[in-house]
Design a protein around this motif. Structure first.
Motif, short mmCIF file in Angstrom:
data_model
loop_
_atom_site.label_atom_id
_atom_site.label_comp_id
_atom_site.label_asym_id
_atom_site.label_seq_id
_atom_site.Cartn_x
_atom_site.Cartn_y
_atom_site.Cartn_z
N HIS A 183 0.83 -1.22 0.00
CA HIS A 183 0.00 0.00 0.00
C HIS A 183 0.85 1.26 0.00
CE1 HIS A 183 -3.72 -2.13 0.26
NE2 HIS A 183 -3.26 -2.85 1.27
N TRP A 184 1.95 1.24 0.75
CA TRP A 184 2.77 2.45 0.77
C TRP A 184 3.49 2.65 -0.55
CZ3 TRP A 184 7.98 3.06 0.18
CH2 TRP A 184 8.78 1.92 0.31
N HIS A 185 3.73 1.56 -1.29
CA HIS A 185 4.32 1.69 -2.63
C HIS A 185 3.36 2.45 -3.56
CE1 HIS A 185 6.98 -2.14 -2.08
NE2 HIS A 185 7.56 -1.05 -1.59
N LEU A 186 2.07 2.17 -3.42
CA LEU A 186 1.09 2.86 -4.25
C LEU A 186 1.12 4.36 -4.00
CD1 LEU A 186 -1.96 0.43 -4.03
CD2 LEU A 186 -0.39 0.74 -5.94
N ALA A 187 1.16 4.74 -2.73
CA ALA A 187 1.20 6.17 -2.39
C ALA A 187 2.50 6.80 -2.85
CB ALA A 187 1.02 6.35 -0.88
N ALA A 188 3.62 6.12 -2.64
CA ALA A 188 4.92 6.67 -3.04
C ALA A 188 5.04 6.77 -4.55
CB ALA A 188 6.04 5.81 -2.47
N ALA A 189 4.61 5.73 -5.26
CA ALA A 189 4.67 5.76 -6.73
C ALA A 189 3.73 6.83 -7.28
CB ALA A 189 4.30 4.39 -7.31
N GLY A 190 2.57 6.97 -6.67
CA GLY A 190 1.63 8.01 -7.10
C GLY A 190 2.19 9.40 -6.89
N ALA A 209 5.40 10.20 -6.62
CA ALA A 209 6.53 10.38 -7.53
C ALA A 209 6.04 10.71 -8.94
CB ALA A 209 7.40 9.13 -7.54
N LEU A 210 5.02 10.01 -9.41
CA LEU A 210 4.49 10.27 -10.74
C LEU A 210 3.81 11.65 -10.80
CD1 LEU A 210 4.27 8.99 -13.54
CD2 LEU A 210 2.14 7.93 -12.80
N ALA A 211 3.12 12.03 -9.73
CA ALA A 211 2.49 13.35 -9.68
C ALA A 211 3.53 14.46 -9.75
CB ALA A 211 1.65 13.48 -8.41
N LEU A 212 4.60 14.31 -8.97
CA LEU A 212 5.67 15.32 -9.00
C LEU A 212 6.38 15.34 -10.35
CD1 LEU A 212 7.10 14.86 -5.40
CD2 LEU A 212 5.66 16.73 -6.24
N LEU A 213 6.57 14.16 -10.95
CA LEU A 213 7.19 14.09 -12.27
C LEU A 213 6.35 14.81 -13.31
CD1 LEU A 213 9.34 12.94 -14.26
CD2 LEU A 213 7.81 10.97 -14.50
N GLN A 263 -4.76 16.90 -7.10
CA GLN A 263 -5.70 16.17 -7.95
C GLN A 263 -5.18 14.77 -8.24
OE1 GLN A 263 -5.69 18.86 -11.20
NE2 GLN A 263 -7.00 20.35 -10.18
N ASP A 264 -3.89 14.68 -8.53
CA ASP A 264 -3.28 13.38 -8.82
C ASP A 264 -3.35 12.46 -7.60
OD1 ASP A 264 -2.72 14.46 -11.29
OD2 ASP A 264 -0.60 14.84 -10.84
N MET A 265 -3.09 13.00 -6.43
CA MET A 265 -3.15 12.18 -5.21
C MET A 265 -4.59 11.79 -4.87
SD MET A 265 -0.08 11.56 -4.70
CE MET A 265 -0.23 10.62 -3.20
N ALA A 266 -5.55 12.62 -5.24
CA ALA A 266 -6.96 12.23 -5.09
C ALA A 266 -7.24 11.02 -5.98
CB ALA A 266 -7.88 13.38 -5.44
N GLY A 267 -6.67 11.01 -7.17
CA GLY A 267 -6.81 9.85 -8.06
C GLY A 267 -6.16 8.61 -7.47
N VAL A 268 -4.99 8.78 -6.85
CA VAL A 268 -4.32 7.65 -6.19
C VAL A 268 -5.22 7.08 -5.09
CG1 VAL A 268 -2.36 6.99 -4.72
CG2 VAL A 268 -1.98 8.41 -6.75
#
Length: 126
Positions: free
Chosen positions: A67-74, A76-80, A100-105
């Protein structure tokens, strides 16, 4: 869904996200302005893409996702994606995009939990 299909779909979603992120601002406005939507369609697209990527990532099994990988990957992708907007013509990064991206995550994670719960309930007892 088979692993190969999930991997292909996950990569296709990431490519679609990055393509949209690097799209020049004039192209974005040319595509969205004729629709005259009262809501921000690009924000909705980001939420939906991030939810889909988050839900697909564990199914793709690139690694053993927690689960924490999902948040971290999300994140990282949002910041990218926000950082890449520095390189796109007439595009500007902002923290609202990351939110908005983290809301999607979060939505993708909830969808994934719902899918797993439904699968566990439908399994016959041993």
């Amino acid at each position: 869904m088979r692993t190969q299909q999930a991997r292909f779909l996950t990569l296709a979603l990431v490519v679609a996200l990055l393509t949209g992120t690097l799209m020049p601002g004039s192209w974005k406005h040319a595509a969205l302005d004729p629709l005259q939507s009262p809501i921000d369609l690009s924000a909705i697209a980001h939420v939906v893409l991030f939810a889909a990527i988050t839900a697909m990532l564990p199914l793709a099994r690139f690694w053993d996702v927690t689960h924490w990988h999902l948040a971290a990957a999300g994140l990282a992708l949002a910041l990218l994606t926000e950082g890449l907007q520095f390189f796109a013509i007439d595009r500007h990064p902002n923290l609202a995009g990351v939110a908005q991206d983290m809301a999607g995550v979060l939505l993708g994670w909830l969808l994934l939990l719902r899918i797993r719960t439904a699968a566990a309930v439908s399994r016959p007892p041993r």
